[in-house]
Every structure is written in C-alpha cells, then in structure tokens.
Design a protein around this motif. Structure first.
Motif, PDB file in Angstrom:
ATOM      1  N   ASP A 135      -5.468 -43.089  -9.882  1.00 33.89           N
ATOM      2  CA  ASP A 135      -4.115 -43.220  -9.342  1.00 33.89           C
ATOM      3  C   ASP A 135      -3.368 -41.896  -9.423  1.00 33.89           C
ATOM      4  O   ASP A 135      -2.651 -41.519  -8.506  1.00 33.89           O
ATOM      5  CB  ASP A 135      -3.325 -44.301 -10.090  1.00 33.89           C
ATOM      6  N   LYS A 136      -3.543 -41.194 -10.523  1.00 34.35           N
ATOM      7  CA  LYS A 136      -2.885 -39.902 -10.709  1.00 34.35           C
ATOM      8  C   LYS A 136      -3.338 -38.912  -9.640  1.00 34.35           C
ATOM      9  O   LYS A 136      -2.513 -38.203  -9.043  1.00 34.35           O
ATOM     10  CB  LYS A 136      -3.185 -39.358 -12.107  1.00 34.35           C
ATOM     11  N   ASP A 137      -4.646 -38.860  -9.383  1.00 32.64           N
ATOM     12  CA  ASP A 137      -5.178 -37.966  -8.350  1.00 32.64           C
ATOM     13  C   ASP A 137      -4.646 -38.347  -6.974  1.00 32.64           C
ATOM     14  O   ASP A 137      -4.262 -37.479  -6.184  1.00 32.64           O
ATOM     15  CB  ASP A 137      -6.709 -38.015  -8.320  1.00 32.64           C
ATOM     16  N   ALA A 138      -4.638 -39.633  -6.685  1.00 32.65           N
ATOM     17  CA  ALA A 138      -4.158 -40.106  -5.382  1.00 32.65           C
ATOM     18  C   ALA A 138      -2.687 -39.764  -5.182  1.00 32.65           C
ATOM     19  O   ALA A 138      -2.282 -39.325  -4.098  1.00 32.65           O
ATOM     20  CB  ALA A 138      -4.385 -41.608  -5.249  1.00 32.65           C
ATOM     21  N   LYS A 139      -1.872 -39.945  -6.209  1.00 36.26           N
ATOM     22  CA  LYS A 139      -0.447 -39.619  -6.108  1.00 36.26           C
ATOM     23  C   LYS A 139      -0.249 -38.124  -5.872  1.00 36.26           C
ATOM     24  O   LYS A 139       0.627 -37.717  -5.098  1.00 36.26           O
ATOM     25  CB  LYS A 139       0.290 -40.083  -7.359  1.00 36.26           C
ATOM     26  N   ARG A 140      -1.054 -37.310  -6.530  1.00 38.21           N
ATOM     27  CA  ARG A 140      -0.980 -35.860  -6.331  1.00 38.21           C
ATOM     28  C   ARG A 140      -1.330 -35.506  -4.888  1.00 38.21           C
ATOM     29  O   ARG A 140      -0.652 -34.696  -4.251  1.00 38.21           O
ATOM     30  CB  ARG A 140      -1.912 -35.153  -7.304  1.00 38.21           C
ATOM     31  N   LEU A 141      -2.376 -36.128  -4.358  1.00 46.75           N
ATOM     32  CA  LEU A 141      -2.773 -35.876  -2.975  1.00 46.75           C
ATOM     33  C   LEU A 141      -1.675 -36.329  -2.018  1.00 46.75           C
ATOM     34  O   LEU A 141      -1.361 -35.627  -1.046  1.00 46.75           O
ATOM     35  CB  LEU A 141      -4.102 -36.580  -2.655  1.00 46.75           C
ATOM     36  N   ILE A 142      -1.076 -37.461  -2.274  1.00 45.29           N
ATOM     37  CA  ILE A 142       0.016 -37.957  -1.429  1.00 45.29           C
ATOM     38  C   ILE A 142       1.206 -37.006  -1.458  1.00 45.29           C
ATOM     39  O   ILE A 142       1.822 -36.733  -0.432  1.00 45.29           O
ATOM     40  CB  ILE A 142       0.408 -39.391  -1.847  1.00 45.29           C
ATOM     41  N   ARG A 143       1.534 -36.482  -2.627  1.00 39.86           N
ATOM     42  CA  ARG A 143       2.632 -35.509  -2.718  1.00 39.86           C
ATOM     43  C   ARG A 143       2.308 -34.264  -1.887  1.00 39.86           C
ATOM     44  O   ARG A 143       3.178 -33.739  -1.187  1.00 39.86           O
ATOM     45  CB  ARG A 143       2.893 -35.126  -4.177  1.00 39.86           C
ATOM     46  N   ARG A 144       1.092 -33.786  -1.991  1.00 37.88           N
ATOM     47  CA  ARG A 144       0.694 -32.604  -1.212  1.00 37.88           C
ATOM     48  C   ARG A 144       0.796 -32.904   0.288  1.00 37.88           C
ATOM     49  O   ARG A 144       1.264 -32.076   1.060  1.00 37.88           O
ATOM     50  CB  ARG A 144      -0.723 -32.172  -1.564  1.00 37.88           C
ATOM     51  N   LEU A 145       0.331 -34.076   0.660  1.00 39.91           N
ATOM     52  CA  LEU A 145       0.415 -34.478   2.056  1.00 39.91           C
ATOM     53  C   LEU A 145       1.874 -34.577   2.506  1.00 39.91           C
ATOM     54  O   LEU A 145       2.250 -34.110   3.568  1.00 39.91           O
ATOM     55  CB  LEU A 145      -0.310 -35.812   2.271  1.00 39.91           C
ATOM     56  N   GLY A 146       2.706 -35.162   1.655  1.00 39.53           N
ATOM     57  CA  GLY A 146       4.121 -35.320   1.975  1.00 39.53           C
ATOM     58  C   GLY A 146       4.826 -33.998   2.208  1.00 39.53           C
ATOM     59  O   GLY A 146       5.765 -33.928   3.000  1.00 39.53           O
ATOM     60  N   SER A 147       4.373 -32.958   1.558  1.00 38.14           N
ATOM     61  CA  SER A 147       5.013 -31.647   1.753  1.00 38.14           C
ATOM     62  C   SER A 147       4.744 -31.073   3.131  1.00 38.14           C
ATOM     63  O   SER A 147       5.387 -30.101   3.544  1.00 38.14           O
ATOM     64  CB  SER A 147       4.555 -30.669   0.671  1.00 38.14           C
ATOM     65  N   HIS A 148       3.795 -31.664   3.878  1.00 38.26           N
ATOM     66  CA  HIS A 148       3.470 -31.199   5.230  1.00 38.26           C
ATOM     67  C   HIS A 148       4.065 -32.080   6.315  1.00 38.26           C
ATOM     68  O   HIS A 148       3.843 -31.836   7.494  1.00 38.26           O
ATOM     69  CB  HIS A 148       1.951 -31.114   5.408  1.00 38.26           C
ATOM     70  N   LEU A 149       4.792 -33.092   5.924  1.00 34.01           N
ATOM     71  CA  LEU A 149       5.384 -34.003   6.919  1.00 34.01           C
ATOM     72  C   LEU A 149       6.808 -33.610   7.244  1.00 34.01           C
ATOM     73  O   LEU A 149       7.510 -33.020   6.521  1.00 34.01           O
ATOM     74  CB  LEU A 149       5.349 -35.443   6.409  1.00 34.01           C
TER      75      LEU A 149
END
Length: 108
Positions: free
Chosen positions: A94-108
């Motif tokens: 879950d921690k890894d997934a949340k980190r990936l989502i945050r990174r993705l969110g910075s590109h939206l």
C-alpha cells in the motif's frame, strides 16, 4: 485527455528484448493514432510498474528510473509523444502504491 500506458519497468531496465520490442510497438501505435488525427493530442504518461522486482529499486531507485528513462523505446517515445511524462514505481505494498499515485498525481 490522458493516455496512461503501463509497462514493466523491471524488464525495460533489464533490457529484456521482448519487452523492449513490445513497448516500442505500442508507443509507435500511439504516435500513429496521434498523427492520423491532429485533433487528438492527449497527454501521455508512461507508467513503469513492477519496480520492486528489480534489485536496483531498494538499493537506489534513482538508478532504476534512469535505466528505464534511458531505454531506447522509452527515451524516443517520450520525445515523439509530445514529451510524455514518465513515472516509475511499485504496487507491491500500500505504501508503494500510494507513493506511485502521488508521483502520478504530480503530472496531472
């Protein structure tokens, strides 16, 4: 407005020939669609998953990201696809997934 393309970052970084050919073909298809219809200009985000499978990920995730970014299909695809963004991470925990989502969110 967006195209999210998911691929195996671990295999791209390792230079797996089948994966590199597959990614190259997919990105070429996206370019073909965009060239065929000039009104079609979505923002493309390349999302490398399975980073946790690579031994580099735990030791130095930056080196893994650099290896993915410098792989020929990714490097060329980012340029040809209107300077597509790249996000690399893991969905293992879950921690890894949340980190990936945050990174993705910075590109939206």
């Amino acid at each position: 407005h967006y195209v999210w393309y998911l691929f195996r970052a671990d295999l791209v970084a390792a230079g797996d020939p089948d994966t590199l050919d597959r990614v190259k073909g997919h990105l070429a298809r996206f370019k073909g669609w965009m060239d065929a219809d000039k009104s079609l200009r979505p923002r493309i985000i390349l999302i490398g998953t399975h980073a946790d499978v690579s031994p580099q990920f735990e030791a130095d995730s930056g080196k893994l990201i650099d290896a993915v970014r410098s792989a020929s299909p990714i490097k060329l695809g980012m340029v040809k696809l209107n300077h597509a963004d790249l996000v690399v991470g893991s969905l293992l925990t879950d921690k890894d997934a949340k980190r990936l989502i945050r990174r993705l969110g910075s590109h939206l």
